[in-house]
Write a protein that holds these residues in place. Structure first.
Motif, mmCIF file in Angstrom:
data_model
loop_
_atom_site.group_PDB
_atom_site.id
_atom_site.type_symbol
_atom_site.label_atom_id
_atom_site.label_comp_id
_atom_site.label_asym_id
_atom_site.label_seq_id
_atom_site.Cartn_x
_atom_site.Cartn_y
_atom_site.Cartn_z
ATOM 1 N N TRP A 1 0.688 -1.306 -0.114
ATOM 2 C CA TRP A 1 0.107 0.124 0.037
ATOM 3 C C TRP A 1 0.856 1.369 0.146
ATOM 4 C CZ3 TRP A 1 -0.111 4.014 3.326
ATOM 5 C CH2 TRP A 1 -1.167 4.956 3.369
ATOM 6 N N ARG A 2 1.938 1.267 0.842
ATOM 7 C CA ARG A 2 2.785 2.445 0.688
ATOM 8 C C ARG A 2 3.460 2.743 -0.531
ATOM 9 N NH1 ARG A 2 6.941 1.473 5.273
ATOM 10 N NH2 ARG A 2 7.825 -0.118 4.000
ATOM 11 N N TYR A 3 3.973 1.687 -1.006
ATOM 12 C CA TYR A 3 4.532 1.788 -2.439
ATOM 13 C C TYR A 3 3.526 2.529 -3.561
ATOM 14 C CZ TYR A 3 7.162 1.057 -6.915
ATOM 15 O OH TYR A 3 7.637 1.560 -8.084
ATOM 16 N N MET A 4 2.389 1.652 -3.511
ATOM 17 C CA MET A 4 1.212 2.162 -4.297
ATOM 18 C C MET A 4 0.846 3.856 -3.940
ATOM 19 S SD MET A 4 -1.255 -0.771 -4.480
ATOM 20 C CE MET A 4 -0.998 -2.447 -4.810
ATOM 21 N N ALA A 5 0.713 4.307 -2.721
ATOM 22 C CA ALA A 5 0.502 5.516 -2.347
ATOM 23 C C ALA A 5 1.447 6.351 -2.721
ATOM 24 C CB ALA A 5 0.342 5.471 -0.988
ATOM 25 N N GLU A 6 2.786 6.136 -2.713
ATOM 26 C CA GLU A 6 3.914 7.178 -2.688
ATOM 27 C C GLU A 6 4.742 7.177 -3.930
ATOM 28 O OE1 GLU A 6 6.552 6.936 0.580
ATOM 29 O OE2 GLU A 6 4.860 6.841 2.170
ATOM 30 N N ALA A 7 4.713 5.915 -4.497
ATOM 31 C CA ALA A 7 5.359 5.948 -6.009
ATOM 32 C C ALA A 7 4.713 6.586 -7.142
ATOM 33 C CB ALA A 7 6.044 4.490 -6.127
ATOM 34 N N ASN A 8 5.199 6.993 -7.989
ATOM 35 C CA ASN A 8 4.674 7.443 -9.039
ATOM 36 C C ASN A 8 4.494 6.342 -10.407
ATOM 37 O OD1 ASN A 8 4.334 10.164 -8.414
ATOM 38 N ND2 ASN A 8 6.361 10.727 -9.399
ATOM 39 N N LEU A 9 3.257 5.807 -10.366
ATOM 40 C CA LEU A 9 3.175 4.583 -10.943
ATOM 41 C C LEU A 9 2.646 4.691 -12.563
ATOM 42 C CD1 LEU A 9 1.014 2.558 -8.438
ATOM 43 C CD2 LEU A 9 3.593 2.371 -9.001
#
Length: 433
Positions: free
Chosen positions: A148-156
């Motif tokens: 969740w943290r990666y999805m929330a913080e990374a520019n996907l």
């Protein structure tokens, strides 16, 4: 720099653990003797390499970063393809022959077109997300926090951070289908992803996997599922319509806590090609040959270990069930779980994990004292390895839907079940609940 670790654990606890182990069975002693003093072992739970497969492979690689070629033409052909004629990548740090062997094995175990191996389960998740750069991702409540943290913080996506839409952890296909219908008015199918985790971390809800996969397929939308809980042993997502399965192979596949790695297996050739390209660009495939060699051999014993974990977890749950301080036991393997029918439909057998919700009337410090009094259960993240673990659960969920008391997740290791129960009993005497 972080502070240096303590030279040793509290002497009194080390002595109590040593005395307790003297009465344990040989299998339990083999696991815990090297880690009597966990601080002296720098927190490592397998410092002697228990469960070690062959120390090296015969696949022709010792993990060199440079790969040599006889002619410039040979190199140029390999560089264009991203593959060496001997197996592995043209630049060894990206993908070794041992990693190739792991990928082929996991693709076969999952019934997929191919696989990639990364340095961790999270790295595999991140590589999948980066490869397809969705602009909208549907995620379950209680998703594995680092994901969740990666999805929330990374520019996907190229346009910025991906939008995240949450669906209930135990959602039906119709519920997710309705969200997809709404998303279809704003995003193209290629820009949308449905992400599943089953069961969900810590609280173990199970969604309607087949129904969600069918709804996504009708909309032409890619599905990705974190299958770490069940492993390929208990569940093969691609057989149920999921497009890409992700697993943290640090856990049951490696079995002894010393194979930090993760795999992603794709059903479609086009998807695996895209994942391999992303792996090459990002360099996340630089998994040590030694780790890959262990994983290649250890995965063959995953079912036997999982069956042992499951039986021990059942015995531990039975112990907790009879105690006045236990308010609730969370596990889809239990007949009283609201997700038991889906567990039977999809998995049919359990694993090492269960969560105990303690009576809400108990002060938190008393529950913490009980956990700290345990000698064989180590406080640590992760799970699925040979050592039994315990960790507090803090699900990101509506509090009204969750147990009220202190909540802890237990991982039943490969120790003898009787010794683990004796440890629970001595902790309950030392720190009464």
């Amino acid at each position: 720099m972080p502070p240096a670790p303590p030279a040793s654990s509290p002497p009194s606890k080390v002595r109590r653990r040593e005395a307790f182990l003297a009465g344990c069975r040989p299998a339990t002693r083999r696991i815990h003797a090297p880690i009597l003093d966990v601080a002296a072992a720098r927190g490592h739970l397998n410092p002697r390499g228990l469960g070690r497969a062959r120390a090296f492979s015969d696949l022709g690689s010792l993990g060199q970063s440079s790969v040599g070629f006889e002619t410039l033409a040979d190199y140029e052909a390999a560089d264009a393809a991203g593959r060496a004629p001997y197996g592995g990548a043209e630049y060894g740090v990206v993908q070794s022959p041992e990693a190739d062997a792991v990928c082929a094995k996991f693709a076969a175990l999952h019934g997929g077109a191919g696989a990639i191996v990364c340095a961790s389960g999270l790295a595999a998740i991140a590589t999948v997300l980066d490869a397809f750069a969705p602009k909208l991702v549907l995620i379950p409540e209680g998703l594995y926090f680092p994901a969740w943290r990666y999805m929330a913080e990374a520019n996907l996506s190229e346009t910025g951070r991906a939008a995240l839409v949450t669906y209930p952890a135990g959602a039906s296909g119709a519920e997710v289908g309705a969200l997809l219908d709404e998303a279809g008015r704003l995003f193209a199918p290629a820009d949308t992803m449905v992400y599943l985790e089953a069961p969900v971390s810590g609280t173990f809800e199970i969604p309607d996997i087949a129904g969600i996969a069918a709804a996504a397929a009708r909309a032409g939308i890619r599905t990705v599922m974190d299958n770490t809980w069940g492993s390929h042993v208990r569940f093969r997502p691609l057989d149920h319509g999921i497009g890409i399965a992700v697993q943290a192979t640090t856990k049951y596949e490696g079995g002894y806590g010393d194979t930090p790695s993760g795999v992603a297996v794709a059903r479609a050739e086009a998807d695996i090609a895209r994942l391999r390209r992303r792996l090459r660009i990002g360099g996340h495939g630089a998994v040590s040959p030694q780790t890959c060699a262990r994983l290649f051999h250890r995965v063959d014993g995953a079912k036997a270990r999982l069956d042992r974990h499951e039986a021990t977890a059942a015995a531990l749950m039975a112990w907790f069930e009879g105690k006045a301080f236990t308010a609730r036991i969370l596990s889809p393997t239990r007949a009283d779980s609201p997700h038991h029918a889906r567990y039977q439909q999809y998995f049919g057998a359990g694993n090492s994990l269960f969560t105990v919700a303690f009576d809400e009337g108990l002060p938190g410090e008393r529950v913490h004292a009980f956990v700290d009094a345990l000698l064989l259960f180590r406080v640590a993240e992760s799970w699925g390895g040979h050592v039994s673990l315990v960790l507090p659960v803090h699900p990101r969920r509506d509090p009204a839907t969750l147990p009220k008391g202190a909540t802890f997740r237990f991982n039943a290791g490969l120790e003898e079940a009787g010794d683990l129960i004796a440890d629970l009993e001595q902790a309950a005497r030392a720190a009464p609940l």
